[in-house]
Structure formats: C-alpha cells, structure tokens
Scaffold this motif. Sequence first.
Motif, PDB file in Angstrom:
ATOM      1  N   HIS A  42       0.837  -1.210   0.000  1.00 36.95           N
ATOM      2  CA  HIS A  42       0.000   0.000   0.000  1.00 36.95           C
ATOM      3  C   HIS A  42       0.869   1.257   0.000  1.00 36.95           C
ATOM      4  O   HIS A  42       0.458   2.318  -0.462  1.00 36.95           O
ATOM      5  CB  HIS A  42      -0.970  -0.015   1.184  1.00 36.95           C
ATOM      6  N   THR A 165       7.835  -5.855   8.447  1.00 33.02           N
ATOM      7  CA  THR A 165       7.119  -4.781   9.152  1.00 33.02           C
ATOM      8  C   THR A 165       6.218  -5.319  10.259  1.00 33.02           C
ATOM      9  O   THR A 165       5.929  -4.626  11.238  1.00 33.02           O
ATOM     10  CB  THR A 165       6.290  -3.949   8.140  1.00 33.02           C
ATOM     11  N   LEU A 186      -7.030  -6.863   7.828  1.00 34.98           N
ATOM     12  CA  LEU A 186      -6.499  -8.090   7.221  1.00 34.98           C
ATOM     13  C   LEU A 186      -6.168  -7.819   5.748  1.00 34.98           C
ATOM     14  O   LEU A 186      -6.873  -8.222   4.836  1.00 34.98           O
ATOM     15  CB  LEU A 186      -7.501  -9.241   7.357  1.00 34.98           C
ATOM     16  N   THR A 208     -11.465  -6.869  11.740  1.00 36.18           N
ATOM     17  CA  THR A 208     -11.652  -6.581  10.321  1.00 36.18           C
ATOM     18  C   THR A 208     -12.937  -5.795  10.098  1.00 36.18           C
ATOM     19  O   THR A 208     -13.874  -5.887  10.893  1.00 36.18           O
ATOM     20  CB  THR A 208     -11.659  -7.892   9.492  1.00 36.18           C
ATOM     21  N   LYS A 213     -13.929 -11.727   5.091  1.00 30.43           N
ATOM     22  CA  LYS A 213     -12.584 -12.245   5.404  1.00 30.43           C
ATOM     23  C   LYS A 213     -12.551 -13.129   6.657  1.00 30.43           C
ATOM     24  O   LYS A 213     -11.480 -13.605   7.040  1.00 30.43           O
ATOM     25  CB  LYS A 213     -11.610 -11.076   5.578  1.00 30.43           C
ATOM     26  N   VAL A 248      -3.869  -0.560   9.492  1.00 29.08           N
ATOM     27  CA  VAL A 248      -4.857   0.084   8.613  1.00 29.08           C
ATOM     28  C   VAL A 248      -4.238   1.250   7.828  1.00 29.08           C
ATOM     29  O   VAL A 248      -3.526   2.084   8.387  1.00 29.08           O
ATOM     30  CB  VAL A 248      -6.085   0.532   9.436  1.00 29.08           C
ATOM     31  N   ASP A 251      -7.877   6.489   7.180  1.00 28.49           N
ATOM     32  CA  ASP A 251      -8.332   7.177   8.386  1.00 28.49           C
ATOM     33  C   ASP A 251      -9.274   6.256   9.182  1.00 28.49           C
ATOM     34  O   ASP A 251     -10.169   5.645   8.605  1.00 28.49           O
ATOM     35  CB  ASP A 251      -9.091   8.439   7.933  1.00 28.49           C
ATOM     36  N   GLY A 271       0.479   1.004  10.095  1.00 31.65           N
ATOM     37  CA  GLY A 271      -0.237   1.669   9.006  1.00 31.65           C
ATOM     38  C   GLY A 271       0.115   3.149   9.001  1.00 31.65           C
ATOM     39  O   GLY A 271       0.406   3.729  10.049  1.00 31.65           O
ATOM     40  N   ALA A 272       0.114   3.742   7.819  1.00 30.38           N
ATOM     41  CA  ALA A 272       0.533   5.137   7.692  1.00 30.38           C
ATOM     42  C   ALA A 272      -0.493   5.944   6.900  1.00 30.38           C
ATOM     43  O   ALA A 272      -0.236   6.378   5.782  1.00 30.38           O
ATOM     44  CB  ALA A 272       1.898   5.197   7.014  1.00 30.38           C
ATOM     45  N   SER A 294       6.268   1.662  14.362  1.00 34.33           N
ATOM     46  CA  SER A 294       7.383   0.792  13.997  1.00 34.33           C
ATOM     47  C   SER A 294       7.574   0.892  12.482  1.00 34.33           C
ATOM     48  O   SER A 294       6.592   0.991  11.739  1.00 34.33           O
ATOM     49  CB  SER A 294       7.064  -0.655  14.403  1.00 34.33           C
ATOM     50  N   MET A 333      -6.983  -2.705  -4.244  1.00 38.44           N
ATOM     51  CA  MET A 333      -6.365  -2.577  -2.916  1.00 38.44           C
ATOM     52  C   MET A 333      -7.109  -1.514  -2.102  1.00 38.44           C
ATOM     53  O   MET A 333      -7.341  -1.682  -0.905  1.00 38.44           O
ATOM     54  CB  MET A 333      -4.881  -2.209  -3.074  1.00 38.44           C
TER      55      MET A 333
HETATM   56  P1  NAP Z   1      -3.614  -3.178   2.484  1.00 39.26           P
HETATM   57  O1  NAP Z   1      -3.207  -4.506   1.953  1.00 39.26           O
HETATM   58  O2  NAP Z   1      -4.404  -2.261   1.650  1.00 39.26           O
HETATM   59  O3  NAP Z   1      -4.368  -3.472   3.886  1.00 39.26           O
HETATM   60  C1  NAP Z   1      -4.931  -2.468   4.674  1.00 39.26           C
HETATM   61  C2  NAP Z   1      -6.147  -3.054   5.388  1.00 39.26           C
HETATM   62  O4  NAP Z   1      -6.678  -2.018   6.236  1.00 39.26           O
HETATM   63  C3  NAP Z   1      -7.304  -3.440   4.500  1.00 39.26           C
HETATM   64  O5  NAP Z   1      -7.190  -4.729   3.968  1.00 39.26           O
HETATM   65  C4  NAP Z   1      -8.482  -3.340   5.449  1.00 39.26           C
HETATM   66  O6  NAP Z   1      -8.610  -4.533   6.227  1.00 39.26           O
HETATM   67  C5  NAP Z   1      -8.081  -2.210   6.389  1.00 39.26           C
HETATM   68  N1  NAP Z   1      -8.761  -0.959   6.033  1.00 39.26           N
HETATM   69  C6  NAP Z   1      -8.693  -0.292   4.848  1.00 39.26           C
HETATM   70  N2  NAP Z   1      -9.439   0.825   4.889  1.00 39.26           N
HETATM   71  C7  NAP Z   1      -9.985   0.871   6.140  1.00 39.26           C
HETATM   72  C8  NAP Z   1     -10.838   1.796   6.812  1.00 39.26           C
HETATM   73  N3  NAP Z   1     -11.294   2.898   6.188  1.00 39.26           N
HETATM   74  N4  NAP Z   1     -11.181   1.540   8.103  1.00 39.26           N
HETATM   75  C9  NAP Z   1     -10.732   0.429   8.735  1.00 39.26           C
HETATM   76  N5  NAP Z   1      -9.928  -0.495   8.129  1.00 39.26           N
HETATM   77  C10 NAP Z   1      -9.571  -0.266   6.862  1.00 39.26           C
HETATM   78  O7  NAP Z   1      -2.321  -2.337   2.902  1.00 39.26           O
HETATM   79  P2  NAP Z   1      -0.878  -2.842   3.426  1.00 39.26           P
HETATM   80  O8  NAP Z   1       0.033  -2.963   2.255  1.00 39.26           O
HETATM   81  O9  NAP Z   1      -1.052  -3.942   4.358  1.00 39.26           O
HETATM   82  O10 NAP Z   1      -0.379  -1.533   4.205  1.00 39.26           O
HETATM   83  C11 NAP Z   1      -1.095  -1.048   5.326  1.00 39.26           C
HETATM   84  C12 NAP Z   1      -0.534   0.285   5.790  1.00 39.26           C
HETATM   85  O11 NAP Z   1       0.800   0.069   6.312  1.00 39.26           O
HETATM   86  C13 NAP Z   1      -0.341   1.327   4.677  1.00 39.26           C
HETATM   87  O12 NAP Z   1      -0.665   2.608   5.204  1.00 39.26           O
HETATM   88  C14 NAP Z   1       1.140   1.239   4.342  1.00 39.26           C
HETATM   89  O13 NAP Z   1       1.658   2.406   3.793  1.00 39.26           O
HETATM   90  C15 NAP Z   1       1.711   0.983   5.711  1.00 39.26           C
HETATM   91  N6  NAP Z   1       3.032   0.369   5.733  1.00 39.26           N
HETATM   92  C16 NAP Z   1       3.856   0.720   6.753  1.00 39.26           C
HETATM   93  C17 NAP Z   1       5.108   0.130   6.854  1.00 39.26           C
HETATM   94  C18 NAP Z   1       5.979   0.470   8.019  1.00 39.26           C
HETATM   95  O14 NAP Z   1       7.188   0.222   7.961  1.00 39.26           O
HETATM   96  N7  NAP Z   1       5.423   0.979   9.097  1.00 39.26           N
HETATM   97  C19 NAP Z   1       5.526  -0.794   5.901  1.00 39.26           C
HETATM   98  C20 NAP Z   1       4.647  -1.139   4.892  1.00 39.26           C
HETATM   99  C21 NAP Z   1       3.398  -0.559   4.792  1.00 39.26           C
HETATM  100  P3  NAP Z   1     -10.047  -5.196   6.536  1.00 39.26           P
HETATM  101  O15 NAP Z   1     -10.673  -5.447   5.195  1.00 39.26           O
HETATM  102  O16 NAP Z   1      -9.676  -6.447   7.262  1.00 39.26           O
HETATM  103  O17 NAP Z   1     -10.796  -4.239   7.405  1.00 39.26           O
END
Ligand code: NAP
Length: 352
Positions: A42, A165, A186, A208, A213, A248, A251, A271-272, A294, A333
């Motif tokens: 993401h 991560t 998830l 979730t 899921k 997540v 927002d 999440g960011a 983290s 996504m």
């Molecule tokens: P992803 O595959 O899109 O997963 C995010 C999940 O968040 C979705 O599957 C959904 O899960 C949930 N979600 C989405 N919109 C939502 C909402 N409005 N309210 C509540 N839940 C919601 O993304 P990802 O690749 O796993 O990345 C997730 C986040 O981590 C991103 O912001 C990314 O930039 C960040 N990230 C950070 C690092 C780090 O080092 N800290 C590294 C990589 C990525 P459900 O369907 O289960 O609700």
Amino acid sequence: MNETRAYSAHSATSPLESDKINRRDITPSDVQIDIQFCGVCHSDLHTVRNEWADFVPTTYPCVPGHEIIGRVTAVGSEVSQYKKGDLVGVGCLVDSDHTCPSCKIDMEQFCPDGVFTYNSPDKHLGGVTYGGYSESIVIDEFFVLKVPENLDPAGAAPLLCAGITTYSPLRHWKVGEGSKVGIVGLGGLGHMGVKFARAFGAHVVVFTTSESKVEDAMRLGAHEVVNSRNTEEMMKHAGTFHFILDTVSADHDINPYIQLLGIDGNLTLVGAPEKPLPVASMGLLFGRKSVSGSLIGGIAETQEMLDFCGEHNITSDVEVIPIQKINEAYERMLKSDVKYRFSIDMASLKSE
Ligand code: NAP
Ligand code: ZN
C-alpha cells in the motif's frame, strides 16, 4: 549504465505505464539482480499518489516496488556473500552510512543518511532511486537478503516489506506463549501479522471491517475474529490485550483499540494513513497504556525473519498478476479487495 524496462507514474493522478529507466554499472560491492516477482505494498500507492506529501513528497517519474525477489546475474569484484544464480531479495532499504548510532545497532531503517529503494535521492546516478516494478536492479551487497530456496518466490516477495514490518514489532514487544494479540486490518501486512503472531505461540484476534474475510482469518491462524464496526463485539474484549498491531492504511478511530488494551498494553501503528489520528489521553492514562510506531526492520532482522520463514515454511498468500494489471490492482487494494497481496510476475514486463 544499463537501460531496463519498468513501470512508472509521471504524476500523482496519472496511471502507471511502461517506461525505460537506467541502472548503474556494478561497482565492486554491487550485486545485479534479475527481478522475478515484486509485491504490491500500500506504500507504493501512497507514494505514487503523493499522499505523504507533507512528509516525503514524491519525485516523478516514480517507479515503486520494495518487495523484490530475483536471481543474481552478476557480482562486483569485492562481493563475498553472493554469486550468480542465488535467489535473493531486496526490501525497502538500499543504502545507509553504516556509522551512525542507528546503523551501529543494526537499525539502518532509522539512519539519517539512509536511502530507500524508491523515491530517495540516488547517490550514484542523481535523481531518485527506482524500485522493483522493473526488470533488474543493482544493489550494494549489504542490502541484499538471502532467500531460502524452499520458499515459493511469488509468495516470498511480500516478506521483504509486509513480512519484516509485522515480524519486527511482534518480536520487539515479546509476543509469544501467553500473549493475547490483536491484528487490525487483514490486508498485506495484517495477514502476515496473523501468521507470525500464531507462529510465535500467541492467542490471535483479528479485527476486520470485511465480513468476507472471517473464514480466511481463521485459516490464516486467528483464534477469534471481531467485526471492528460492531461496538458490542469489540467491548467483549475490553481491557484484555497485551499488544495490538494496527495495519490500517486509511483514516480510522484508534481509541476503541486503546480501550481493549490491559494494564501496560501497547498499540503499535504500522499503518501510515495520510492524516493524523487523534488519541484521547484519558484512554492511555487509565492503565498506563502506550501507543507507538514501527518502521520495517534492519537488515539483520530482515534476514532473521526470512530464515524463520524458511524454517516454518511461511510465505504470503498472493494473487499473481502481470504488470499490465497494476492500475486495476491499486483500485482493488483501495477497496480492501486483495487476498492478501498482489505479487507482480516480472516476466510480463518482457512483452512491453
Ligand atoms: P492493504 O493490503 O491495503 O491493507 C490495509 C487493510 O486495512 C485493509 O485490507 C483493510 O482490512 C483495512 N482498512 C482499509 N481501509 C480501512 C478503513 N477505512 N477503516 C478500517 N480499516 C480499513 O495495505 P498494506 O500494504 O497492508 O499496508 C497497510 C498500511 O501500512 C499502509 O498505510 C502502508 O503504507 C503501511 N506500511 C507501513 C510500513 C511500516 O514500515 N510501518 C511498511 C509497509 C506498509 P479489513 O478489510 O480487514 O478491514
Ligand atoms: Zn511496503
């Protein structure tokens, strides 16, 4: 310099499209890699669309991709750990100063001179670094990871970001037998968090927003699944968690999760989302709770994670796509419609 095929975005609003970029000639400490698969994080989408503009504005053209798996095709004269043909990975980091306090404790991800795999100043060619949505990459051997040969390469690619991560904070907060752990969201990160927390012996609860899921969450290793939009279901767990990992991307309200933590419980954000998330201080005061963050993990810990995955046969659940489907994959996504990571088959780039 070597010209290589890639996919790039030319602005925050334009789709990714076929392009040509340059890779440097190998230096004595470099490894050249033919990329087989690249996971779709993401963060790639946040960067392409300049959603982190206040923090790290995106320079265009932008070639994302930091979940890279491939085979070594050439090595520099001083490279000692890799040889032609090795299965290797590259994650989010491609350079650091090796001397700062962070590097000295193997946390290159916090190095002030650290260089990320894409959208970071490129010390060799100028401009910015270009990531893994491309045919090949040239990397200093320090930042190359050994990938266990028993792992499926398409499913191993996401370990390089989604894997480390989630592995790193679960290890840092000592999740194991006797811990009650929550994984929020998830998606790519979340499903890896579930696999690791389960492998470490914890009691795992998935939060979730997607009813569809629930079965998958149990199959992936959860003991319980909570619909995070159902307050009653949420409150049944009030005050009981040792640790919650929030993955997540959008927002959302984190205060309900703070209520679910026990005394000294911690909520770690990986999440960011684009905008800041408000925290009610009262929620933290009662129970001496903490909220922290983290960022990926250092190179040594990433290797430790890959070795752990090799031993326990852990990979990401992937949907393999050709690069030509990347813009559609981004839209899916955003709708949380990915089970649970897209992995791009880079052979598809050869037809461009
Ligand atoms: P992803 O595959 O899109 O997963 C995010 C999940 O968040 C979705 O599957 C959904 O899960 C949930 N979600 C989405 N919109 C939502 C909402 N409005 N309210 C509540 N839940 C919601 O993304 P990802 O690749 O796993 O990345 C997730 C986040 O981590 C991103 O912001 C990314 O930039 C960040 N990230 C950070 C690092 C780090 O080092 N800290 C590294 C990589 C990525 P459900 O369907 O289960 O609700
Ligand atoms: Zn990532």
